[in-house]
Structures are given as C-alpha cells and as structure tokens.
Design a protein around this motif. Structure first.
Motif, PDB file in Angstrom:
ATOM      1  N   UNK A  33       1.020  -0.902  -0.030  1.00 49.23           N
ATOM      2  CA  UNK A  33       0.042  -0.140   0.099  1.00 49.23           C
ATOM      3  C   UNK A  33       1.083   1.478   0.051  1.00 49.23           C
ATOM      4  N   UNK A  34       1.865   1.300   0.721  1.00 46.29           N
ATOM      5  CA  UNK A  34       2.861   2.456   0.629  1.00 46.29           C
ATOM      6  C   UNK A  34       3.407   2.707  -0.533  1.00 46.29           C
ATOM      7  N   UNK A  35       3.835   1.381  -1.199  1.00 43.71           N
ATOM      8  CA  UNK A  35       4.265   1.263  -2.710  1.00 43.71           C
ATOM      9  C   UNK A  35       3.378   2.058  -3.493  1.00 43.71           C
ATOM     10  N   UNK A  36       2.194   1.639  -3.565  1.00 47.48           N
ATOM     11  CA  UNK A  36       1.171   2.497  -4.518  1.00 47.48           C
ATOM     12  C   UNK A  36       1.058   3.918  -4.175  1.00 47.48           C
ATOM     13  N   UNK A  61       0.816  -8.149  -6.781  1.00 41.06           N
ATOM     14  CA  UNK A  61      -0.262  -7.978  -7.973  1.00 41.06           C
ATOM     15  C   UNK A  61      -1.464  -8.079  -7.257  1.00 41.06           C
ATOM     16  N   UNK A  62      -1.691  -8.658  -6.006  1.00 41.01           N
ATOM     17  CA  UNK A  62      -3.063  -8.807  -5.548  1.00 41.01           C
ATOM     18  C   UNK A  62      -3.582  -7.275  -5.066  1.00 41.01           C
ATOM     19  N   UNK A  63      -2.756  -6.373  -5.079  1.00 37.79           N
ATOM     20  CA  UNK A  63      -3.259  -5.275  -4.443  1.00 37.79           C
ATOM     21  C   UNK A  63      -2.910  -3.872  -5.317  1.00 37.79           C
ATOM     22  N   UNK A  64      -1.839  -4.116  -6.145  1.00 34.18           N
ATOM     23  CA  UNK A  64      -1.621  -2.810  -7.353  1.00 34.18           C
ATOM     24  C   UNK A  64      -1.239  -3.612  -8.496  1.00 34.18           C
TER      25      UNK A  64
END
Length: 268
Positions: A33-36, A61-64
């Motif tokens: 989430x921080x990366x995104x 890949x499951x989140x971004x």
C-alpha cells in the motif's frame, strides 16, 4: 513522539523504521500500500524487502498494478539478497551497501523522471548470515536521519530479527531513524529520550514500581548514572542491572524492557 499527530512524510526526506507484519509466504500488504501511494504521487520506488522477485510480484499484484508500475519506471523490485549481497559488499560493510543503493538510485532516477525516490529495504540479510550486529548498527547510523535530496528510506525489520538484537544495539538502531511507521501510514517521530520511559515501564512490569524506582535511584545516587547517561549509552542500563541484580535476573528483566520497545514501534 507518542502523543504527536500523525503526518504524511511525502517529500520529508527522512529515514524511517518499520517493524513489518506478514511473511515471505503471504507477502507484506501494508508495504504494498505504501508502494502504491508513493508511486501515485510521482515517486520512484525501489523495493528490496523479499528474496524472491517472482513471489513478490505475485503477492504485490493482489493489491496494485505491478506490471504497469514496473514498465513506467515507477517501481523497481530487487531481490534483497542481491541488494545486500554479502559477496559484493565485503560481508555487508555499511558504505559498500550505500554505494550499491546509490548506484541503483541514479539509474532509477534517470529512467523514471520522478520527483523523488522511496527506498524500502530489509535488515533480514544481516541476521540470515549471522553478521556482527555492529555492522548493522554502523550501516543504519551512516544512512542518517534526514537527507538533502528528495529521498525517503524505510528499513524493515521482522519481529524475530528485532528480538535478536541486544538492548544497546536495538536502541542505537532506533536512534538512527527519524520515525517509526504504523498502521494507516502513520509516522511517529522517534526521540532517544523515549526509551527511558519505555525502560521504566518495562522494569515496572518485571519488578513492580517500588523496586523499579529503587533501582533507578540506586544508579543515580550510588553510581552517578542519570537518565542522560543512559540516553547517550543505552547499554549502560543492562550493565548496571547485571551489577545490581546478577546476570540471570538482569536478563529476565531486560526481556520486559525490550518488549516495551517492541510494542512502541510495532506496526499497530
């Protein structure tokens, strides 16, 4: 500090510590989430936390949208054992690791045309290879608390790695960071004086308030050791407890103190 308001550190150019939740098997959703978040604000992110790039991509890949971020240059994923290569850094010498990071950052900056860089690394390699903890402390110290360029660095520690550090090394590493990171991307500034409060709380839990207070008074009156001495040299607390209580009792007591520190910086 504990009562400070949470803030978003984008462009603050700081060095932070994150006691990560998750595992190599499940990944680290909070980090993703921080990366995104940073990538969406034109930061180039270098991610070197896990030791299997393919698995990292699968988890992330499951989140971004990893593929799009990588293709655009907004995200660079590196095997942590490559980033912290024992062979290429003279058994994890601090300056050699920084040189490796710097070289990669220059390439990423040129490729991405970003406003700044977020570097997320992991300390696990130091523990996997049983490197002298002094090298880890030295590395964290020379990184510095704040930077003069558009850069933020996040150093990740597992709970297991954190527990294996001596009290002196643990506090020295915390003192090398500007902030700790908590849920919902909250950053809490770390002050060296904070661990006096945590040490007293740990001794209270282990010994009771009256005996804990007596020990601190004994250090001050009999050994001329006050809070400022302990802040400047954290290991002195463990040394003095051993002198006053004996090694076995001191070791048991310090486990409570370390637990208070862990809870204070935990991702919660």
């Amino acid at each position: 500090m504990e009562g400070s308001l949470p803030y978003e550190p984008l462009m603050e150019r700081i060095h932070s510590l994150c006691l990560i939740e998750g595992s190599e098997d499940t990944g680290y959703p909070a980090l993703y989430d921080i990366v995104s978040k940073y990538a969406s604000r034109n930061y180039a992110v270098i991610y070197a936390v896990e030791n299997d790039v393919a698995e990292t991509v699968r988890h992330m890949s499951r989140r971004i949208d990893v593929e799009t971020l990588v293709e655009s240059g907004a995200l660079t994923i590196v095997d942590r054992n490559v980033m912290y290569s024992v062979e290429k850094t003279n058994n994890l010498e601090g300056q050699a690791i920084l040189d490796s990071w710097h070289s990669l950052m220059l390439k990423v900056k040129k490729r991405s045309n970003s406003d700044g860089i977020l570097a997320i690394g992991s300390a696990e390699t130091f523990f996997e290879h049983h490197v002298d903890p002094c090298k880890l402390v030295n590395y964290e110290t020379i990184v510095g608390k704040k930077f003069h360029i558009p850069l933020e660095a996040i150093c990740c520690y597992s709970a297991n790695a954190f527990s294996r550090l001596s009290f002196g090394d643990l506090v020295a590493i915390l003192n090398a960071h500007h902030s700790t990171i908590h849920t919902n991307n909250r950053y809490r500034e770390w002050h060296p004086s904070k661990f006096i409060e945590l040490a007293r709380s740990g001794l209270d839990r282990a010994l009771g308030h009256e005996l804990s207070d007596l020990i601190f008074k004994t250090m001050k009156l009999c050994y001329r050791i006050n809070d400022s001495h302990i802040i400047s040299r954290p290991q002195i607390l463990e040394d003095m407890l051993e002198r006053i209580m004996g090694k076995k009792a001191a070791d048991a007591t310090m486990r409570y103190v370390k637990d208070e520190v862990r809870k204070s910086v935990a991702f919660s």
